[in-house]
Design an enzyme around this catalytic site. Structure first.
Site, short mmCIF file in Angstrom:
data_model
loop_
_atom_site.label_atom_id
_atom_site.label_comp_id
_atom_site.label_asym_id
_atom_site.label_seq_id
_atom_site.Cartn_x
_atom_site.Cartn_y
_atom_site.Cartn_z
N TYR A 1 -12.59 5.30 -14.57
CA TYR A 1 -12.72 4.16 -13.66
C TYR A 1 -13.32 2.95 -14.40
O TYR A 1 -12.78 1.84 -14.33
CB TYR A 1 -13.61 4.56 -12.47
CG TYR A 1 -13.70 3.51 -11.40
CD1 TYR A 1 -12.63 3.28 -10.54
CD2 TYR A 1 -14.85 2.73 -11.24
CE1 TYR A 1 -12.70 2.31 -9.55
CE2 TYR A 1 -14.93 1.76 -10.25
CZ TYR A 1 -13.85 1.55 -9.41
OH TYR A 1 -13.93 0.58 -8.44
N ASP B 1 0.87 -1.19 0.00
CA ASP B 1 0.00 0.00 0.00
C ASP B 1 0.89 1.22 0.00
O ASP B 1 2.05 1.16 0.45
CB ASP B 1 -0.91 0.01 1.23
CG ASP B 1 -2.21 0.77 0.98
OD1 ASP B 1 -3.27 0.11 0.90
OD2 ASP B 1 -2.17 2.02 0.87
N THR C 1 -16.73 1.02 1.77
CA THR C 1 -15.31 1.21 2.10
C THR C 1 -14.95 2.70 1.97
O THR C 1 -15.70 3.48 1.37
CB THR C 1 -14.39 0.43 1.14
OG1 THR C 1 -14.37 1.12 -0.12
CG2 THR C 1 -14.82 -1.00 0.95
N LYS D 1 -11.47 -0.62 -15.29
CA LYS D 1 -11.94 -1.89 -14.72
C LYS D 1 -12.36 -2.88 -15.82
O LYS D 1 -12.20 -4.10 -15.65
CB LYS D 1 -13.07 -1.64 -13.73
CG LYS D 1 -12.62 -0.87 -12.49
CD LYS D 1 -11.52 -1.60 -11.72
CE LYS D 1 -11.21 -0.95 -10.38
NZ LYS D 1 -10.20 -1.68 -9.62
N ASP E 1 3.87 3.15 -4.45
CA ASP E 1 2.84 3.24 -5.48
C ASP E 1 2.90 1.97 -6.35
O ASP E 1 3.95 1.68 -6.94
CB ASP E 1 3.12 4.49 -6.32
CG ASP E 1 2.11 4.72 -7.43
OD1 ASP E 1 1.28 3.83 -7.70
OD2 ASP E 1 2.18 5.80 -8.04
N ASN F 1 -5.35 -5.54 -6.10
CA ASN F 1 -6.55 -4.89 -5.58
C ASN F 1 -6.48 -3.38 -5.43
O ASN F 1 -7.51 -2.70 -5.41
CB ASN F 1 -6.84 -5.56 -4.21
CG ASN F 1 -7.92 -4.89 -3.43
OD1 ASN F 1 -9.10 -5.06 -3.73
ND2 ASN F 1 -7.54 -4.11 -2.42
P1 NAD Z 1 -10.12 1.68 -0.19
O1 NAD Z 1 -9.91 3.10 -0.55
O2 NAD Z 1 -10.71 1.33 1.12
O3 NAD Z 1 -8.75 0.86 -0.34
C1 NAD Z 1 -7.88 1.07 -1.42
C2 NAD Z 1 -6.45 0.95 -0.91
O4 NAD Z 1 -5.58 1.06 -2.03
C3 NAD Z 1 -6.06 2.08 0.08
O5 NAD Z 1 -5.45 1.53 1.22
C4 NAD Z 1 -5.10 2.92 -0.73
O6 NAD Z 1 -4.10 3.55 0.07
C5 NAD Z 1 -4.51 1.90 -1.68
N1 NAD Z 1 -3.98 2.51 -2.89
C6 NAD Z 1 -4.59 3.37 -3.71
N2 NAD Z 1 -3.78 3.73 -4.69
C7 NAD Z 1 -2.60 3.08 -4.49
C8 NAD Z 1 -1.38 3.05 -5.18
N3 NAD Z 1 -1.17 3.78 -6.28
N4 NAD Z 1 -0.39 2.26 -4.70
C9 NAD Z 1 -0.56 1.54 -3.57
N5 NAD Z 1 -1.72 1.54 -2.88
C10 NAD Z 1 -2.72 2.29 -3.33
O7 NAD Z 1 -11.01 1.09 -1.36
P2 NAD Z 1 -11.67 -0.34 -1.64
O8 NAD Z 1 -13.08 -0.10 -1.91
O9 NAD Z 1 -11.26 -1.34 -0.65
O10 NAD Z 1 -10.98 -0.64 -3.04
C11 NAD Z 1 -10.26 -1.84 -3.32
C12 NAD Z 1 -10.51 -2.21 -4.77
O11 NAD Z 1 -11.90 -2.52 -4.91
C13 NAD Z 1 -10.23 -1.09 -5.76
O12 NAD Z 1 -9.57 -1.62 -6.89
C14 NAD Z 1 -11.61 -0.59 -6.13
O13 NAD Z 1 -11.65 -0.03 -7.41
C15 NAD Z 1 -12.40 -1.89 -6.06
N6 NAD Z 1 -13.86 -1.73 -5.94
C16 NAD Z 1 -14.40 -1.07 -4.88
C17 NAD Z 1 -15.78 -0.91 -4.81
C18 NAD Z 1 -16.46 -0.16 -3.70
O14 NAD Z 1 -17.66 0.20 -3.83
N7 NAD Z 1 -15.77 0.10 -2.58
C19 NAD Z 1 -16.58 -1.47 -5.81
C20 NAD Z 1 -15.99 -2.15 -6.87
C21 NAD Z 1 -14.62 -2.28 -6.91
#
Ligand code: NAD
Length: 251
Positions: free
Chosen positions: A146, A38, A181, A150, A61, A82
Site C-alpha cells: 500500500y 467502480d 470509510t 501510494k 476494474d 481515487n
Molecule cells: P472505500 O473502500 O470506501 O472506497 C473505495 C472504492 O473503490 C470502493 O467503492 C471500491 O469498490 C472501489 N474499488 C476498489 N478497487 C477497485 C477497482 N479495482 N476498480 C474499480 N473500483 C474499485 O475507501 P476510501 O477510503 O474511500 O478510499 C478511496 C481512496 O482513498 C483509496 O485510494 C484509498 O487508498 C485512499 N485513502 C484512504 C484512506 C482512509 O483512511 N480511508 C486514507 C488515505 C488514502
C-alpha cells in the site's frame, strides 16, 4: 456562477467513502455531469441515483485496460483518480499475489485512469487529483504494498503535472491520513477492534487517538472539500503538489 458549472467530472472508486463524498459535493456545487467508475455495480447504481446531475456509470476494474478502451470521456474537464484497496501484512508474510493485487488497483489502475483523462483533456485542458495516502509519505510496518503504491502515485502526479502543463492540465495529489470509510473493514485488525469495542465509531475514535496529533480521523466529506479545492480554479496555479491532510500524523 457555481464553481463547477458546465463541468464534466470523472471519479473512480465513486461508490463509497472519499469518492462518493466528492461526487455528492461536486454535484451540489453545480457539476453538469459525473462519470462514476467502480467495480461495485449495485452500490454505485444506488448511490448515483441520488445525485442531482447527469451521470454516466463505468462498471469494472480500473486496472483493466478494456474498461478504459470502452469509456467515453469526451468533454471531461476534471478527474479524481481515487479507486484503491488496502493491505496489512509485513513483507515477510506477504504473498506475491497480495502485492500484485494492491499494485494492480492502486498503481496500474491510477495510471490507466490518469492516461485516459489526460488524453481526453489534451485539447481543452483540465484538472486532475490523484488520491494517494500519508502511507506514501511516512514509513510504517505492515503496509509495504500500500505504502509503495501510494508513494508511486505521488510521483506519478508530479510527473503528470510537468507533462500536462503545456496542455493546460493541472495534476495534484492528496495524501489523507486516517479517514472514516469502509476501506478499513478489509483490515482484520480493524474488524477485531470493532468486535471488541462494539461499533465502528468506537474503533475509529480509538484509532484516531493512537498516533494522530489531532486525535481523530477525518470524515470523507472533509477530504472531499480539499479535493474540490484542488480541482477548482481557486487552485489555478497549483500543480504537482501533494496536499497532506492527516491531522499531523506524518509530523
Ligand atoms: P472505500 O473502500 O470506501 O472506497 C473505495 C472504492 O473503490 C470502493 O467503492 C471500491 O469498490 C472501489 N474499488 C476498489 N478497487 C477497485 C477497482 N479495482 N476498480 C474499480 N473500483 C474499485 O475507501 P476510501 O477510503 O474511500 O478510499 C478511496 C481512496 O482513498 C483509496 O485510494 C484509498 O487508498 C485512499 N485513502 C484512504 C484512506 C482512509 O483512511 N480511508 C486514507 C488515505 C488514502
Amino acid at each position: 456562477m457555481s464553481p463547477f458549472a458546465n463541468a464534466s467530472i470523472l471519479i473512480t472508486g465513486a461508490a463509497s467513502g472519499i469518492g462518493a463524498a466528492t461526487a455528492s459535493l461536486l454535484a451540489q456545487r453545480g457539476a453538469k455531469k459525473l462519470i462514476l467508475a467502480d467495480r461495485d455495480e449495485d452500490r454505485l447504481a444506488d448511490f448515483a441515483f441520488s445525485l442531482p446531475c447527469e451521470r454516466a456509470l463505468l462498471i469494472g476494474d480500473v486496472a483493466d485496460e478494456t474498461l478504459w478502451r470502452g469509456a467515453d470521456l469526451t468533454g471531461v474537464t476534471h478527474a479524481l483518480v481515487n479507486a484503491g484497496v488496502a493491505d496489512g501484512k509485513p513483507i515477510g508474510e506477504m504473498e506475491f499475489a497480495d502485492w500484485r493485487r494492491v499494485m494492480s488497483v492502486n498503481l496500474d489502475g491510477a495510471f490507466l485512469t490518469l492516461r485516459t483523462a489526460m488524453r481526453a483533456m489534451k485539447s481543452s485542458g483540465g484538472a486532475i487529483v490523484l488520491t494517494a495516502s500519508v502511507a506514501g509519505v511516512k514509513a510504517e510496518p505492515g503496509i509495504a504494498a500500500y505504502g509503495a503504491s501510494k508513494a508511486a502515485v505521488i510521483q506519478l502526479a508530479r510527473i503528470a503535472a510537468k507533462e500536462g502543463a503545456p496542455d493546460g492540465i493541472r495534476v495534484n495529489a492528496i495524501a489523507p491520513g486516517g479517514v472514516e470509510t469502509p476501506i478499513w473493514s478489509s483490515m482484520p485488525f480493524f474488524a477485531d477492534m470493532v468486535m471488541d469495542m462494539g461499533s465502528e465509531a468506537a474503533a475509529f475514535e480509538a484509532m484516531g487517538k493512537i498516533a494522530t496529533p489531532m486525535r481523530r480521523y477525518a470524515k470523507p466529506e472533509e477530504i472531499a472539500e480539499q479535493i474540490a479545492f484542488l480541482l477548482s480554479d481557486k487552485a489555478a496555479f497549483v500543480t504537482g503538489a501533494c496536499l497532506v491532510s492527516d491531522g499531523g500524523y506524518s509530523l
